[in-house]
Motif scaffolding. Structure first.
Motif, PDB file in Angstrom:
ATOM      1  N   UNK A 193       0.332   3.644   8.582  1.00 31.52           N
ATOM      2  CA  UNK A 193       1.677   2.564   7.816  1.00 31.52           C
ATOM      3  C   UNK A 193       1.261   1.313   8.577  1.00 31.52           C
ATOM      4  N   UNK A 194       0.300   1.166   9.656  1.00 26.91           N
ATOM      5  CA  UNK A 194       0.464   0.129  10.890  1.00 26.91           C
ATOM      6  C   UNK A 194      -0.472   0.323  11.627  1.00 26.91           C
ATOM      7  N   UNK A 195      -0.560  -1.163  12.963  1.00 30.70           N
ATOM      8  CA  UNK A 195      -1.959  -1.280  13.419  1.00 30.70           C
ATOM      9  C   UNK A 195      -1.658  -2.036  14.738  1.00 30.70           C
ATOM     10  N   UNK A 253      -5.588   6.407   5.239  1.00 30.78           N
ATOM     11  CA  UNK A 253      -5.503   7.660   3.572  1.00 30.78           C
ATOM     12  C   UNK A 253      -4.506   7.142   2.913  1.00 30.78           C
ATOM     13  N   UNK A 254      -4.990   7.702   1.288  1.00 34.57           N
ATOM     14  CA  UNK A 254      -4.487   8.043  -0.073  1.00 34.57           C
ATOM     15  C   UNK A 254      -3.304   8.570   0.234  1.00 34.57           C
ATOM     16  N   UNK A 255      -2.656   7.769  -0.893  1.00 40.23           N
ATOM     17  CA  UNK A 255      -0.937   8.366  -0.776  1.00 40.23           C
ATOM     18  C   UNK A 255      -0.724   7.450  -2.643  1.00 40.23           C
ATOM     19  N   UNK A 312       0.454  -1.149   6.860  1.00 47.61           N
ATOM     20  CA  UNK A 312      -0.968  -1.335   6.267  1.00 47.61           C
ATOM     21  C   UNK A 312      -0.421  -0.638   5.075  1.00 47.61           C
ATOM     22  N   UNK A 313      -1.208  -0.411   3.758  1.00 51.04           N
ATOM     23  CA  UNK A 313      -0.963   0.263   3.251  1.00 51.04           C
ATOM     24  C   UNK A 313      -2.187   1.234   2.757  1.00 51.04           C
ATOM     25  N   UNK A 314      -1.862   2.497   2.033  1.00 55.54           N
ATOM     26  CA  UNK A 314      -2.602   3.205   1.747  1.00 55.54           C
ATOM     27  C   UNK A 314      -3.849   3.016   1.127  1.00 55.54           C
TER      28      UNK A 314
END
Length: 1187
Positions: free
Chosen positions: A646-648, A727-729, A696-698
């Motif tokens: 969820x982050x970068x 990745x998906x969530x 970030x969003x999945x």
């Protein structure tokens, strides 16, 4: 007290001459003075002491000298007289002592080797040159020798000797191959100072047969070549193969492999050596070492530091070079050679000796008879040089005696010299390393004063700056100088002047009153002379408007001002510089009279611009900086690190800010999975930050780019970063803006805003829609729909509340439980009309309406408000019906009253009220009738004034367009206006309402009147209308004016006027004569006593007609028309005119009936073009002015 100062360097030559202390080689005597004064010889040019000549060319031995009278020349060779007349190959140049030995016609240079010295002599003494040693250059051939090939084992050291032939001067050595290519040199292979080629260790690639040493002799421009040297390097592998082939299997064989060796010095040998160098020369010390690996050389000075700025390393640090050595550079210098196996060193003891060098060279003396002086000759060296004196080239010990001369070591003292004391003295300072020879003359002169500055020379200086006024002089004895200002001025003294030894007068701070004529007087015991010069003091050049600091955007225009003020007699030139250099040769730079303009500014125009203003006397400048700003360049080198679900972390390097600091960075992202090519705002960070942690969003394929922002604007986006797929969530959020609104009375439309692609957090995005009726114990009804934004529920009751929720889900699961919202099923039209409608009339234009609210259940929807429909039925004053136009007022919300504005007075109205919901309007309430009371009427529709006579006017009018009630009367007010636009007494008349015209009588003739007219009801008076009109002129007076004009046109009348004019002229002449005789004639008093009443302006108050101009009447009491609406009283409406009563009279009326041909007691001005009326004196009034 008079001040004295030393003269500046720019005037040094004359000053030194006058002070009798000048160098023989640097004296530029005044040309006129040089022609008249005697001077001993001075050597001005000579060949070098050690003169190596090309044996193939003529030998030229220079000797030039000056003196008065011009000197004669002679030469010695090897200490004896050289008789050039006996050698046909030797000639002397005319008027010179330079010798030319003609070698090219058969002579041999070797025959003229020797030591030459030149003597220049005249009646005042003799000067001699240095000893000039002539040697021809030599470039001998290499001696033949048999060179054996050099066979060397790999890793050993090697020295290839050059041993060039001894030449004059020594040759320059270099090594080349057969192809005339220089052999490469390195730390391993290099050439020594003696020309030998040194190998610290040989390698197989050093094998070759053409190592050739060359010697270049510059004087003869020849190159000598040594025979090629062959070198063969044996490697260990090849050596072992050779041994194996010559020994049996039982023999022990095999050369040792290449072994590493510690350094040893190839040159110099031993551990110590000595080196002597002369002061001022270049010191070269060399150390070359052998070893494997190749040793590295380092230099130190024992007990001290190597001299900074004068020390250099050459030949891969194998040579230490110190330039311009002095005694302080003496000492021990150690070179250290080191490799990984050890080190070795060598100490070179350096001693710096010195050939003689001057401390004080003797300088020429110019003395007057009876004066004292001295010649000083001081030199130093190592060892210390000895000093010897010569007089006219003869050692002073055997020279003719001179009682005024005394030799004291390095000084000759002169006392009470006489003219016979003139001579040239030579000082010789010598030691084992060389000698110095200097000529210095003693010239005894007796000369009256002379002023060398031109007469009436003009000096110009700037205000408040120093003024230097020259008085260059000569005399022997030295003259005394005095300065005077003006032709008969007194001698200048005081602190405001500075008197220099060379005669120059300095005014430290020149003022305007410093301008004028200055006289310089020079006197000694032999005479006196004076000279006049002029001084002008000019105003300084000033920059009154300097260029200012500018910040300009790229591609804009900028202008720098440079406005100057200068003395009117000086012509300024203005030069613009950029960064202290010329302006670029670019048509974008426009230089104006007082400005510099740069068009389409670019980044390279950034810099400092200087305006320089020059005149012949001063120069001023002013500078300003131009800063070119632009949007920043885009960031670059984007890098993604620290990748999490969820982050970068994103980092970048800022681009050039282009002179405007970056204030922030905008980060944008692209979702390559859902919206490729579309960039969205992500976040913004301060301009000092170059990294950011991004949330970030999945299920998003991210790319990022960065935009820099400064005060000018945003940069272009950076290149996109690499992509990063999350990745998906489960969905993190539910749809927003959920609403439930029925579109029909029996349905419920549920809408929402769908999630954006990156909000889905995964594939298979759907929505679960749930609803139930509020306040009823029902279960939730749910349905799962695809990725849409609307769902319709049918069969619902009309306008009932529902609880609604919409939940997102994807292939991985549901979003969090959504919140509930309240919606309503569809609306229907209201069923009930408002009741108990009441109207309260407030005034003739405003009413208030009340009603009772309808029950909310009967509204059957959202109550939006009430609408009041009202319309005028008829006017009560006219009883006439007209088209009914309904008006509507809407009152929002649950209001029960409202105001009805804009009603017409004295009218009958109807209204009804209706309730309004989202579907529409309900039934109307029963019509309610109400009436408005009377009001004040509008203004009468028109007012016309017709049929003007001498004492009457006829008024006609129309009734008001809007009576607003029952008219009871009209009110008329009027008042006269005189020719000064003043208003007379106001008269008021009340007129019955049924009248439409009126004749006003008993008015004054030829008078303008202003009328005010309005209507009246029982409520009050309405707005008024205004008009103006004029009664006509009395016919009797018009006829009289016509007859007077006829008299003025008769011949007898013209003759009478001429006679009167003649009498007046005679009377004026008599008055003039009497006045000149002292008598008095009270003409003014008599004229005042007999003032003609005819020329006084006529008043309107006494019934006469004065001036009146309709175009100049700007003073009505109230607003309204200045003239009747139908422009009554026109020319064609009048039955009579002045033309009908006499000939040739151009009488005219204005459109309002006023006469414009009257006479004024003042001189008439030309009427302005475009005036509505004009005034001109008539012949009648002209005649009356003479009565």
């Amino acid at each position: 007290m008079m001040k004295k100062k030393s003269i500046s360097a720019s005037k040094a030559s004359l000053f030194f001459f006058l002070c009798q202390m000048i160098s023989a080689l640097d004296v530029p005597l005044d040309s006129k003075l040089l022609e008249e004064l005697s001077q001993p010889p001075t050597i001005t040019q000579q060949s070098p002491k050690d003169y190596i000549v090309d044996p193939r060319e003529n030998i030229v031995i220079q000797c030039e000298a000056k003196g008065k009278p011009p000197p004669s020349f002679s030469w010695t060779r090897n200490g004896t007289h050289f008789d050039i007349d006996k050698d046909e190959l030797v000639t002397m140049k005319p008027n010179s002592g330079t010798l030319v030995i003609n070698i090219m016609n058969g002579g041999k240079a070797e025959a003229y080797e020797g030591v030459y010295q030149c003597t220049a002599r005249n009646e005042r003494g003799a000067a001699i040159s240095n000893n000039i040693v002539i040697r021809p250059s030599r470039s001998p051939l290499w001696t033949k020798e048999k060179l054996e090939p050099n066979q060397v084992r790999e890793g050993d050291s090697l020295v290839l000797h050059c041993r060039p032939p001894v030449g004059l001067p020594p040759p320059i050595i270099f090594w080349m191959d057969n192809a005339f290519q220089r052999l490469p040199q390195s730390e391993r292979v290099s050439q020594g100072l003696n020309g030998d080629l040194y190998f610290s260790n040989v390698q197989p690639e050093d094998t070759r047969e053409d190592y050739i040493c060359y010697a270049r002799f510059n004087h003869t421009q020849t190159i000598q070549q040594k025979q090629p040297i062959s070198v063969k390097v044996f490697s260990m592998d090849s050596l072992n193969d050779t041994i194996a082939a010559n020994l049996s299997d039982t023999d022990i064989y095999g050369a040792k492999p290449v072994t590493e060796r510690p350094p040893i010095l190839l040159t110099p040998t031993g551990t110590t050596s000595n080196k002597v160098e002369l002061r001022g020369n270049v010191l070269l010390l060399e150390c070359i070492a052998a070893g494997l690996p190749t040793p590295v050389i380092r230099w130190i000075k024992e007990g001290g530091e190597l001299p900074a700025n004068r020390t250099f390393f050459e030949n891969f640090k194998k040579t230490l070079k110190i330039i311009d050595v002095s005694e302080a550079d003496s000492g021990n210098y150690k070179c250290i050679a080191r490799n990984i196996l050890g080190s070795t060193h060598h100490v070179i003891s350096v001693t710096v000796k010195a050939a003689p060098y001057w401390i004080t060279a003797p300088r020429n003396l110019v003395l007057s008879p009876g004066e004292d002086g001295s010649l000083i000759c001081r030199a130093n060296g190592n060892p210390k040089p000895s000093i010897s004196w010569l007089s006219n080239g003869v050692p002073i010990a055997i020279a003719p005696e001179d009682p005024s001369r005394k030799v004291d070591g390095d000084t000759i003292i002169f006392s009470a010299v006489q003219e016979r004391s003139s001579a040239v003295y030579q000082c010789n300072a010598s030691n084992e390393y060389g000698y110095l020879l200097a000529n210095a003359f003693v010239n005894v002169l007796a000369e009256p004063p002379r002023i060398l500055t031109p007469a009436n020379k003009l000096y110009q200086v700037i205000l408040d700056s120093p003024a230097l006024i020259d008085c260059a002089y000569f005399g022997s004895p030295k003259p005394e100088i005095e300065w005077f200002k003006g032709v008969k001025g007194s001698i200048l003294r005081g602190n405001e002047y500075v008197f220099h030894d060379n005669g120059t007068l300095e005014i430290p701070v020149a003022q305007k009153d410093s301008s004028g004529t200055y006289t310089c007087v020079a006197r000694n015991e032999l005479g006196k002379i004076q000279n006049e010069v002029q001084l002008e003091v000019k105003d300084p050049t000033l920059i009154i408007k300097q260029p200012e600091y500018k910040v300009i955007q790229r591609y804009g225009h900028v202008s720098f001002e440079c406005i100057i003020k200068h003395d009117s007699t000086l012509i300024p030139t203005v030069i613009w510089l950029k960064d202290n250099d010329e302006l670029p040769d670019d048509e974008r730079f426009l230089v104006g009279k007082d400005n510099l303009t740069i068009m389409n500014v670019t980044d390279k125009d950034d810099g400092t611009y200087t305006c320089i203003v020059n005149t012949t006397l001063d120069s001023v400048s002013a500078s300003a900086v131009l800063t070119v700003v632009a949007r920043p360049n885009p960031p670059f080198d984007l890098e993604l690190t620290g990748q999490l679900e969820r982050s970068i972390e994103l980092s970048w390097i800022p681009g050039d800010e282009n002179n405007s600091p970056i204030t922030s960075f905008v980060i944008e992202y692209e979702d390559g999975l859902h919206e490729p090519g579309v960039w969205h705002y992500q976040t913004e960070v301060p301009g000092s930050q170059t990294t950011v942690q991004l949330k970030l969003s999945p299920y998003v394929n991210y790319s990022f780019r960065v935009i820099a922002v400064n005060e000018i604007g945003r940069s272009q986006p950076s290149e996109p970063s690499e992509q990063y797929l999350t990745k998906s969530a489960n969905p993190d959020e539910n749809p927003s803006n959920v609403q439930g609104i029925g579109s029909e009375p029996d349905n419920l439309v549920i809408t929402w805003e769908s999630l954006k692609g990156f909000q889905s957090n995964g594939p298979g995005l759907q929505y679960k829609v749930s609803w139930r009726q509020k306040d009823v114990d029902d279960e939730w009804t749910s349905v799962v729909v695809a990725n849409v934004s609307k769902y319709i529920v049918s069969g619902t009751p009309t306008f009932v509340p529902y609880e609604i929720k919409v939940q997102a889900l994807n292939d991985l699961g549901y979003a969090p439980e959504p919140s509930e919202v309240i919606g309503h099923s569809g609306e229907d039209l209201p069923m009930v009309a408002p009741g108990n409608v009441q109207v309260h009339v407030i005034n003739s234009t405003l009413a208030k309406v009340h009603w009772d609210p309808v029950p909310l259940k009967s509204v059957r929807g959202h109550l939006q408000g009430y609408k009041v429909y009202y319309w005028k039925v008829q006017s009560l004053s006219r009883r006439s019906k007209r088209h009914i136009e309904k008006k509507i007022l809407t009152f929002r919300g649950n209001k029960t009253f409202g105001m009805l504005p804009g009603l017409e007075p004295y009218s009958s109205y109807k209204l009804n009220v209706r309730v309004v919901n989202g579907k529409g309007e309900g039934p109307a309430s029963p019509d309610k009738v109400f009436k408005t009371p009377e009001g004040v009427p509008s203004s009468p529709s028109f007012l016309k004034i017709t049929n003007p006579t001498l004492d009457s006017l006829t008024l006609e009018w129309g009734s008001p367009t809007h009576p607003n009630g029952i008219l009871i009367s009209y009110i008329l007010k009027f008042q006269p206006i005189n020719n000064t636009h003043e208003l007379g007494p106001l008269v008021e008349i009340r007129i019955p309402a049924n009248e439409s015209s009126l004749i006003l009588k008993n008015l004054n003739y030829s008078t303008r009147y202003k009328f005010y007219f309005n209507a009246q009801t029982s409520v009050g008076s309405g707005s008024q209308i205004t008009e103006e009109a004029v009664t006509i002129m009395d016919e009797g007076k018009m006829a009289m004016a016509s007859r007077q004009v006829d008299i003025a046109t008769q011949g007898w009348f013209i003759g009478l006027m001429c006679a009167v004019a003649l009498l007046i002229l005679i009377l004026l002449i008599v008055c003039f004569i009497r006045r000149n005789k002292g008598g008095k004639y009270p003409v003014k008093e008599k004229e005042d006593a007999h003032a003609d009443p005819e020329i006084q302006p006529m008043k309107e108050d006494d019934g006469t007609f004065g001036e009146y101009s309709d175009a100049e009447d700007h003073k009505p009491l109230k607003k309204g028309s200045r003239t009747p609406s139908d422009r009554t009283v026109k020319k064609e409406d009048s039955d009579d005119s002045l033309v009908d009563y006499g000939e040739g009279v151009n009488g005219q009326f204005n459109e309002d009936g006023s006469f414009i041909g009257q006479y004024s007691g003042k001189k008439e001005k030309e009427p302005a073009e475009g005036n509505e009326s004009s005034e001109a004196p008539s012949p009648v009034n002209a005649m009356n002015s003479f009565v």
